[in-house]
Design a protein around this motif. Structure first.
Motif, short mmCIF file in Angstrom:
data_model
loop_
_atom_site.label_atom_id
_atom_site.label_comp_id
_atom_site.label_asym_id
_atom_site.label_seq_id
_atom_site.Cartn_x
_atom_site.Cartn_y
_atom_site.Cartn_z
N ALA A 264 51.46 25.15 51.55
CA ALA A 264 50.94 25.01 52.84
C ALA A 264 52.00 25.65 53.75
CB ALA A 264 50.62 23.68 53.26
N GLY A 265 53.30 25.40 53.64
CA GLY A 265 54.46 25.84 54.66
C GLY A 265 54.62 27.27 54.63
N SER A 266 54.08 28.15 53.61
CA SER A 266 54.33 29.51 53.66
C SER A 266 53.57 30.15 54.70
CB SER A 266 53.95 30.07 52.18
OG SER A 266 52.48 30.19 52.15
N LEU A 267 54.18 31.51 54.92
CA LEU A 267 53.70 32.05 56.05
C LEU A 267 52.30 32.80 55.55
CD1 LEU A 267 54.48 33.67 58.75
CD2 LEU A 267 55.50 35.49 57.23
N ALA A 312 43.72 47.32 56.08
CA ALA A 312 43.07 48.81 55.66
C ALA A 312 41.85 48.69 55.01
CB ALA A 312 43.87 49.51 54.78
N GLU A 313 41.42 47.78 54.19
CA GLU A 313 39.98 47.56 53.52
C GLU A 313 39.94 46.03 53.89
OE1 GLU A 313 38.80 50.95 51.22
OE2 GLU A 313 40.99 50.34 51.16
N THR A 314 38.45 45.68 53.90
CA THR A 314 38.29 44.53 54.29
C THR A 314 38.12 43.46 53.21
OG1 THR A 314 37.26 45.25 56.36
CG2 THR A 314 36.68 42.81 55.75
N ALA A 315 38.60 42.51 52.93
CA ALA A 315 38.61 41.64 51.76
C ALA A 315 37.13 40.98 51.98
CB ALA A 315 39.48 40.54 52.04
N THR A 316 36.71 40.63 50.78
CA THR A 316 35.05 39.87 50.82
C THR A 316 35.29 38.63 49.91
OG1 THR A 316 34.43 41.05 48.72
CG2 THR A 316 33.83 42.06 51.00
N ARG A 317 36.38 38.31 49.18
CA ARG A 317 36.36 37.06 48.50
C ARG A 317 37.76 36.48 48.75
NH1 ARG A 317 35.80 40.05 42.60
NH2 ARG A 317 33.60 40.49 42.84
N GLY A 318 37.58 34.97 48.43
CA GLY A 318 38.76 34.05 48.61
C GLY A 318 39.07 33.97 49.87
N THR A 319 40.39 33.47 50.24
CA THR A 319 41.00 33.09 51.43
C THR A 319 42.15 33.58 51.78
OG1 THR A 319 41.84 30.94 50.76
CG2 THR A 319 39.74 31.03 51.49
N MET A 320 42.52 34.14 52.73
CA MET A 320 44.07 34.48 53.26
C MET A 320 44.33 33.76 54.31
SD MET A 320 45.16 38.22 54.42
CE MET A 320 45.98 38.54 55.85
N THR A 321 45.33 32.97 54.55
CA THR A 321 45.90 32.34 55.32
C THR A 321 47.17 32.83 55.99
OG1 THR A 321 45.22 30.45 54.21
CG2 THR A 321 46.54 29.72 56.20
N PHE A 322 47.28 33.18 57.20
CA PHE A 322 48.46 34.01 57.83
C PHE A 322 49.01 33.03 58.80
CE2 PHE A 322 50.62 36.88 60.62
CZ PHE A 322 51.69 37.41 59.61
N GLU A 325 46.87 30.02 59.86
CA GLU A 325 45.41 30.46 60.37
C GLU A 325 44.64 31.21 59.39
OE1 GLU A 325 44.26 32.45 64.19
OE2 GLU A 325 46.15 31.32 64.64
N ALA A 326 43.35 30.67 58.94
CA ALA A 326 42.72 31.73 58.06
C ALA A 326 42.34 32.93 58.65
CB ALA A 326 41.13 31.07 57.87
N SER A 327 42.73 34.19 58.07
CA SER A 327 42.56 35.49 58.48
C SER A 327 41.91 36.37 57.75
CB SER A 327 43.97 35.72 59.17
OG SER A 327 44.79 35.05 59.59
N ARG A 328 41.14 37.22 58.31
CA ARG A 328 40.47 38.23 57.42
C ARG A 328 40.56 39.60 58.47
NH1 ARG A 328 35.97 36.87 53.34
NH2 ARG A 328 37.84 36.09 52.52
N PHE A 329 41.43 40.49 58.07
CA PHE A 329 41.52 41.55 58.99
C PHE A 329 40.48 42.72 58.51
CE2 PHE A 329 45.99 39.81 58.87
CZ PHE A 329 45.78 39.18 60.24
N THR A 330 39.89 43.26 59.63
CA THR A 330 39.07 44.45 59.13
C THR A 330 39.63 45.84 59.67
OG1 THR A 330 37.85 44.25 61.45
CG2 THR A 330 36.89 43.13 59.26
N THR A 331 40.75 45.85 60.45
CA THR A 331 41.37 46.92 60.56
C THR A 331 42.91 46.82 60.63
OG1 THR A 331 41.47 46.90 63.00
CG2 THR A 331 39.51 47.85 62.42
#
Lengths: 505, 338
Positions: A264-267, A312-322, A325-331
């Motif tokens: 949880a503490g990771s970036l 650079a490509e948009t993720a469609t599965r799983g989660t990314m926390t950065f 904050e939950a994040s999903r970048f499209t560009t």
């Protein structure tokens, strides 16, 4: 091997000048039949210029070349091929939309007997098959579109093309830089095979183990001058490196213990993160001040994972926390706005702006981040560029030089500086040391380490296991487009990573 | 732009040949035609052959400025001529049929130009159409739309203020010249003082790398095509104000090719990347000077394109790296043995 073979090619006192820069200064080279000669040197030492002279891309301003006793002055690669010197350049000069056979015979298609202008396609295929056969790749469908083949196969096709012209001298410019281990072994096998057929082979590589494995003789260049030509047998690796860099030399060492926090503490944390048809699912954590490696074979999904994180490509599965904050970048812009940077895999196609200057290449991300209409302070960005040129030891006439005039390693340093200037929170490095020499490699790794020391999280991708084990405090192993193992601390050795990479599911 | 002279000098070097060609042409005219350089001030306005050249060249130059930006991103805008025709048609129709005040008519035409440009930008950046295809559509369709607006006839109007655009003067210079200067200076400042110029060059030089470096590529595209549309509309307004009429059929015909030529003569590469507004304006003026010279030497309008083409080819050849190498080799007779 028959090292006493006849003299094939003799170049004497070759000189090339680009403007005021002496790219090549009185360099001599001899190639014998049945000999593999390794051409070594740092980036910018003049290796590429030398082979460009031999292959007719660049006309030397001084010196002479003799092939089999005849003076030659090739004006184009085509002409060089005709007289018997075939070259496979680093950037494979083939046409992806044509078939394998068409690529092999391109420019010298066999004509029909009754009308030379019409191509005899059956002859094209059989000639292509014959050439691929000589490389032990007889099984490949020569009608396949080249672009759908793997990079390794494309590399082989380029060599097959050289064989098709019945070259006596074959020049290979870093043929292995984009191959994985098995493919490298196969290529080295092919080279050995050609040597046995009395070909003279000139081989440029930054991988010293390959040089040791295959070369009969080693020729070293430095700063456009010839350092010397040596029998490979009596040369140690340390001796080689010091010849190349011109001083005693030691690679930076000292593996980092994991200092970053986990979970949880990771970036950055990825959970079953992926995109259908691209990445099945990757789990990974990267903490501030930590270098985490992504290891795996070519095609295992390392670069794809990086591209997904960066948007650079948009993720469609799983989660990314950065950053919690939950994040999903499209560009990429969104990722950059949050402090992420990515050094792309392919420097030429994805990284540099070839007709722009060093300073423009360096500041572009910094400027673009504030938007296209942000004010530009011309003086301060030149100062910034000069600072990085000094800090990273970038060899360039000045910061206004075109980046395409720089050697590969120096271009890579400029791209690194582009991201360093952003002071990123997370930096993704995809093959940061590909195609660059030992000294530049060491510079790059040192710079990455300094950045890590300042608290930046680094996601590190490299095909060189040795590098991964040396730099990374944690390694995520990918196979078949999903993460399959997590190694940490002292568990990271070349053997353990390799075992995880190779283990069959 | 103040500290280091180097990038400046680099920019200047590519201007050498167009400037030389223009100077040569002017010298030829000065020698063969007395009074070519004569400029006369009358009623607070300057007259003369040079002023004519500036005046008539400024329309192409305006469009070429926008075209420079588009070409620098690696694209091309073929629709500028059609947009100019539509802008003229809208201006005249609004004035004559809708009876609106003249500023509204102009605003309407400019707005239309912007919409057309932005549409091109959307096609190129969002739908990823090839620029030549995207703008070709509007090039063909636009002229039809212009016909539709005017109802197929030439609409004449009597409006003092609008006629003054093409025929009046501002600070002694013809209004179109003033407009060109204002547009060039504004664009130059915008492009070099902000990150915009860098972003445009990056997109043109390597679109993939630009996206990965965080360059706002879509915004840049929308902007450059938008600017190109607005400038094309402006040129259309100027043209219809010259003749106080909107001719949907002939207005702005071949304008796109003239603009592209001006850009190329000015040293901006069609493959995108580096660009120069100064070069473009010199390119436009070089072509206008050619036209004027031929006209004054009684070369008939039918064959005038031939000698013109010769000069264009010459200047373009001088931009080719090979020819440059060869030419600079003539100056420095070393090499061979080093």
């Amino acid at each position: 091997m028959t090292r006493e073979g006849g003299l094939l090619l003799e170049a004497e006192g070759l000189a090339v000048r680009f403007g005021s820069v002496r790219a090549l200064d009185g360099v001599s080279l001899t190639v014998r039949a049945g000999e593999v000669q390794a051409l070594l040197g740092e980036n910018g030492a003049g290796k590429s210029t030398l082979i460009k002279c031999l292959s007719g891309v660049v006309r030397p301003t001084g010196g002479r070349m003799v092939l089999c006793g005849r003076r030659i002055e090739p004006r184009s690669p085509h002409e060089a091929e005709r007289i018997g010197i075939a070259t496979v350049f680093q950037e494979v000069g083939l046409i992806p939309r044509l078939s394998v056979a068409e690529n092999i015979c391109l420019g010298r298609e066999p004509g029909r007997r009754w009308l030379r202008g019409l191509v005899d396609w059956r002859a094209v295929r059989s000639r292509a098959r014959a050439a691929m056969d000589r490389l032990g790749l007889g099984g490949l469908d020569v009608d396949r579109e080249l672009g759908t083949c793997s990079v390794a196969v494309q590399q082989m096709v380029a060599i097959a093309r050289a064989l098709d012209v019945r070259a006596r001298v074959l020049i290979l410019d870093e043929p292995t830089s984009s191959l994985d281990r098995d493919e490298c072994a196969r290529l080295l096998g092919v080279i050995g095979h050609l040597r046995a057929q009395e070909m003279g082979i000139v081989f440029i590589s930054h991988f010293l183990d390959q040089v040791e494995a295959i070369a009969d003789r080693v020729t070293v260049l430095r700063d456009g001058k010839l350092v010397g030509s040596f029998e490979a047998a009596g040369l140690t690796r340390a001796k080689l490196v010091s010849l190349m860099v011109g001083r005693e030399f030691e690679m930076p060492t000292g593996k980092r213990e994991t200092t970053g926090e986990r979970g949880a503490g990771s970036l950055l944390s990825l959970r079953a993160f992926g995109r259908s048809g691209m990445i099945e699912g990757v789990d990974a954590d990267v903490g501030a001040g930590e270098v985490v490696g992504l290891a795996g074979l070519l095609g295992s999904g390392r670069s794809e994972t990086a591209r997904l994180v960066f948007g650079a490509e948009t993720a469609t599965r799983g989660t990314m926390t950065f950053g919690g904050e939950a994040s999903r970048f499209t560009t990429p812009r969104q990722a950059i706005a949050r402090g992420i940077g990515m050094l792309p895999e392919n420097r030429k196609e994805q990284g540099i702006f070839p007709s722009l200057s060093v300073v423009e290449n360096l500041v572009v991300s910094l400027r673009a981040k504030d938007g296209a209409f942000s004010r530009l302070a011309f003086g301060s960005q030149v100062a910034l560029a000069e600072e990085f040129v000094r800090q990273l030891g970038i060899k360039t006439a000045d910061v206004h030089a075109k980046i395409s005039e720089l050697s590969g390693g120096n271009q890579q340093k400029v791209l690194l500086a582009r991201w360093f200037a952003m002071r990123p929170v997370l930096l993704i490095l995809d093959e940061p040391t590909r195609g660059i020499d030992v000294a530049a490699k060491a510079d790059v790794l040192r710079a990455v380490d300094r950045l890590r020391g300042e608290g930046t999280a680094v996601l590190f991708i490299s095909s060189e296991l040795e590098e991964v084990t040396r730099v990374c405090g944690r390694v995520v192993v990918l196979r078949d487009r999903r993460s399959v193992a997590h190694l940490e601390g002292s568990d990271i050795t070349e053997a353990s990573v390799l075992a995880a990479v190779a283990r069959t599911a | 732009m103040n500290q280091s002279g180097l990038p400046w000098r680099r920019g200047m070097r590519s201007l050498v040949w167009p400037v030389a060609a223009l100077a040569l042409l002017l010298a030829f005219n000065a020698a063969t035609m007395p009074g070519f350089f004569a400029i006369e001030a009358r009623d607070g306005r300057v007259y003369g052959v040079l002023v004519d050249i500036l005046n008539h060249g400024s329309r192409t130059a305006l469009v070429a400025l926008g075209m420079t930006l588009v070409i620098a991103t690696g694209g091309v805008d073929l629709s500028v001529g059609a947009v100019a025709a539509m802008a003229g048609a809208v201006t005249a129709t609004l004035l004559v049929q809708a009876q609106v005040p003249w500023p509204v008519a102009i605003a309407g035409a400019v707005a239309l130009g912007m919409c057309c440009g932005v549409w091109n930008g959307v096609c190129v950046s969002v739908f990823r159409l090839q620029p030549i295809v995207a703008t070709l559509v509007l090039m063909v369709a636009g002229r039809g739309v212009a016909q539709l607006i005017t109802g197929g006839s030439i609409i004449t109007f009597e409006s003092g203020p609008i006629a003054a655009i093409g025929n009046g003067s501002f600070l002694g210079l013809p209004v179109p010249v003033t407009m060109m200067v204002v547009a060039a200076v504004a664009l130059q400042v915008l492009v070099r003082r902000t990150a915009l110029g860098l972003c445009v060059q990056c997109v043109g030089d390597n679109a993939t790398a630009a996206r990965l470096a965080g360059v706002p590529d879509r915004a840049v595209m929308l902007f450059v095509y938008g600017v190109c549309g607005v400038l094309a509309a402006t040129a259309g307004i100027i043209e219809c104000s010259y003749i106080k009429a909107a001719d949907a059929n002939n207005a702005g015909s071949l304008l796109e090719l003239d603009a592209i030529l001006a850009v190329v003569i000015g040293g901006t590469s069609l493959t995108g990347g580096r660009f120069s507004f100064a070069g473009t304006i010199i390119g436009a003026m070089l072509m206008q000077t050619m036209t004027k010279t031929l006209y004054m030497h009684d070369v008939s309008a039918e064959i005038a394109p031939a000698p013109k083409a010769l000069v264009v080819i010459l200047v373009c050849l001088l931009h080719a790296p090979r020819v440059r190498e060869w030419v600079s080799g003539l100056w420095r007779p070393r090499g061979g043995s080093a």
